[in-house]
Write an enzyme that holds these catalytic residues in place. Structure first.
Site, short mmCIF file in Angstrom:
data_model
loop_
_atom_site.label_atom_id
_atom_site.label_comp_id
_atom_site.label_asym_id
_atom_site.label_seq_id
_atom_site.Cartn_x
_atom_site.Cartn_y
_atom_site.Cartn_z
N TRP A 5 0.80 -1.23 0.00
CA TRP A 5 0.00 0.00 0.00
C TRP A 5 0.83 1.27 0.00
O TRP A 5 0.29 2.37 -0.12
CB TRP A 5 -0.93 0.00 1.22
N LYS A 6 2.13 1.15 0.20
CA LYS A 6 3.00 2.34 0.26
C LYS A 6 2.42 3.33 1.27
O LYS A 6 1.90 2.90 2.30
CB LYS A 6 3.17 2.94 -1.14
N GLU A 92 11.89 1.87 -3.89
CA GLU A 92 11.67 3.23 -3.36
C GLU A 92 12.52 3.46 -2.12
O GLU A 92 12.96 4.58 -1.86
CB GLU A 92 10.17 3.44 -3.09
N GLU A 162 11.29 -6.51 -9.30
CA GLU A 162 10.53 -5.30 -9.58
C GLU A 162 11.38 -4.34 -10.41
O GLU A 162 12.16 -3.56 -9.85
CB GLU A 162 10.13 -4.62 -8.27
N GLY A 168 4.75 1.98 -10.70
CA GLY A 168 3.94 3.18 -10.64
C GLY A 168 3.91 3.97 -11.94
O GLY A 168 3.47 5.11 -11.98
N SER A 208 3.41 -2.19 -11.87
CA SER A 208 2.18 -1.93 -12.65
C SER A 208 1.37 -3.18 -12.97
O SER A 208 0.84 -3.32 -14.07
CB SER A 208 2.51 -1.16 -13.94
N GLY A 229 1.25 -2.65 -6.20
CA GLY A 229 1.13 -1.37 -5.51
C GLY A 229 -0.25 -0.78 -5.73
O GLY A 229 -1.23 -1.17 -5.09
N GLY A 230 -0.34 0.15 -6.68
CA GLY A 230 -1.57 0.90 -6.92
C GLY A 230 -2.84 0.08 -6.98
O GLY A 230 -3.86 0.41 -6.37
P1 PGA Z 1 2.82 -0.54 -8.70
O1 PGA Z 1 3.86 -0.78 -7.49
O2 PGA Z 1 2.01 -1.81 -8.82
O3 PGA Z 1 2.00 0.63 -8.28
O4 PGA Z 1 3.64 -0.29 -9.93
C1 PGA Z 1 4.47 -2.02 -7.30
C2 PGA Z 1 5.43 -1.95 -6.15
O5 PGA Z 1 6.08 -0.93 -5.97
O6 PGA Z 1 5.56 -2.93 -5.36
#
Ligand code: PGA
Length: 256
Positions: A5-6, A92, A162, A168, A208, A229-230
Site C-alpha cells: 500500500w505504500k 523506493e 521489480e 507506478g 504496474s 502497488g496501486g
Molecule cells: P505498482 O507498485 O504496482 O503501483 O507499480 C508495485 C510496487 O512498488 O511494489
C-alpha cells in the site's frame, strides 16, 4: 499475491478496505494473500484480517531489536502485533532512503530471527535495462546481499523482481521479459544455494500489475505471484488479481 500500500490509507480506510475485501477473497482458499499497509495501520489490518485468509506484512523493518533509533520499528515489534511478512529492499527505499545491499541483508536476517517472512526486492532501472545490464544489476543485488545468507535462512524468504521503470508508471514488463528475469534470478539462486532451494523459492513480479495484465503474467510458470502497488488499494481490483493465484504447491510447505 501481495499488496504494497505504500503511504496510502488511514486506519479507518484500512478497516473499510478489509470489510469489503475479505468476503471477496473468502473462497480463494488456495491463494496466499498478503497486504502490507503503513506501520500505523498494521494493528487495524491485523485485527480486520483475523478471521480471513489474509496475512499482514510491513513495508520495512530496522535490523536491531531495540535501542535509541528514533523513528525505527523492529522485527520483534512487528511479530508481536501479529504481522507475518515484511517487504525489504523495495526500490523506493533504495532510491529515496539509502537502502543498500548491506542494509537489505541485515534487515532480512533480523526479520528471519523474529520469525517474519521477508519479501526481498531486486530490480534494474530504465537506463540499466536499456544498456542491457538487467542481469548484471539483479545479479549484483543478489550477490551483494542475499547470497550471504545460510541456506536454511534463504529457504524462508520470498523474492520480488521489480524493474524500477515499471513501478507506478503504468509500464509493465511483458510476461516474457519478467519471466526471463525470474529465470535468471532462479539460476543465480541455484548457483549459490542449489537446485532444490532455487526451485522452491517463490519469486513475485512487481511493477504496474493490474487486473487486465495479471493473467498473462501468471501464465508464466516462472512467475509465482505478484507484488502489487496501486491496484491493491481498491478491494475489487485486488480481489480480481487474487483470482489468478496459483494453487499452493510443495513450495509453500517447504517455506512454512
Ligand atoms: P505498482 O507498485 O504496482 O503501483 O507499480 C508495485 C510496487 O512498488 O511494489
Amino acid at each position: 499475491m501481495a499488496g504494497n500500500w505504500k503511504m496510502y490509507k488511514t486506519a479507518a480506510e484500512t478497516t473499510a478496505f478489509f470489510q469489503k475485501f475479505a468476503p471477496m477473497v473468502a473462497a480463494a482458499t488456495h491463494a496466499e494473500i498478503v497486504i502490507c499497509p503503513p506501520f500505523v495501520n498494521l494493528p487495524a489490518a491485523v485485527d480486520a484480517a483475523r478471521s480471513a485468509n489474509i496475512e499482514i506484512g510491513a513495508q520495512d523493518v530496522f535490523w536491531l531489536t531495540e535501542g535509541a533509533y528514533t523513528g525505527e520499528v523492529s522485527a520483534p515489534m512487528l511479530a508481536a502485533i501479529g504481522c507475518r511478512w515484511v517487504i525489504i529492499g523495495h526500490s523506493e527505499r533504495r532510491q529515496y532512503f539509502g537502502e543498500t545491499e548491506e542494509t537489505v541483508l541485515k534487515k532480512t536476517k533480523a526479520a528471519l530471527d523474529a520469525g517474519l517472512k521477508p519479501i526481498v526486492c531486486v530490480g534494474e532501472r530504465l537506463e540499466e535495462r536499456e544498456a542491457g545490464a538487467t542481469e548484471s544489476v539483479c545479479g549484483a543485488q543478489f550477490d551483494g546481499g542475499l547470497a550471504s545468507l545460510e541456506s536454511e535462512q534463504f529457504a524462508r524468504i520470498a523474492m520480488a523482481y521489480e524493474p524500477v521503470w515499471a513501478i507506478g508508471t503504468g509500464k509493465t514488463a511483458t510476461p516474457e521479459m519478467a519471466a526471463g528475469a525470474h529465470r535468471f534470478l532462479r539460476s543465480r539462486i541455484a548457483l549459490r544455494f542449489g537446485h532444490k532451494i532455487a526451485a522452491a523459492c517463490r519469486i513475485l513480479y512487481g511493477g504496474s500489475v493490474k487486473p487486465d495484465n495479471v493473467k498473462g503474467l501468471m501464465a508464466q510458470p516462472e512467475i509465482d505471484g505478484v507484488l502489487v502497488g496501486g491496484a491493491s488499494l481498491d478491494p475489487a481490483s485486488f480481489a480480481s488479481i487474487v483470482r489468478f493465484a496459483r494453487q499452493l504447491t510443495i513450495t509453500r510447505q517447504f517455506l512454512s
